[in-house]
Design a protein around this motif. Sequence first.
Motif: not given
Length: 132
Positions: A23-26, A47-49, A54-58, A99-101
Amino acid sequence: MANPSRLARAVAARVRRRQAALDRDDVVLVTFPFTDLAGEKLRPALVVGRPLGEDVIMAFITGRAGVADAAAELVIAPPDPEFAPTGLKVASRVRLNKIATLHRNLIRRRLGRIGPRTRRAVDRGLRYAFDL
């Protein structure tokens, strides 16, 4: 020797559990690339998005001291009551300008989660970093 199809099902089930729990905020431990893509390093990230597909914004997290851009970085330290639930071991800076996806499979494990006050600070930093 273990049945290969049984092993494959067990691995797939582990991956599904890991993906479903994100989840976001993890705060997660992830293989994060260098900005010039010359290499990568296993490090914590936030995790900011909203994780979709399959993709996560971090956002990159570092334990190094110093501040490149105070408005785009957030310090999380042990004296803060919201520090312990993050799972971080040392005072750290969330680099909201780094930031990276990344694909979910690069995530090794979930370390913890930020609290509501920290999330508000992250939101302010993201608005600054993206000039929103």
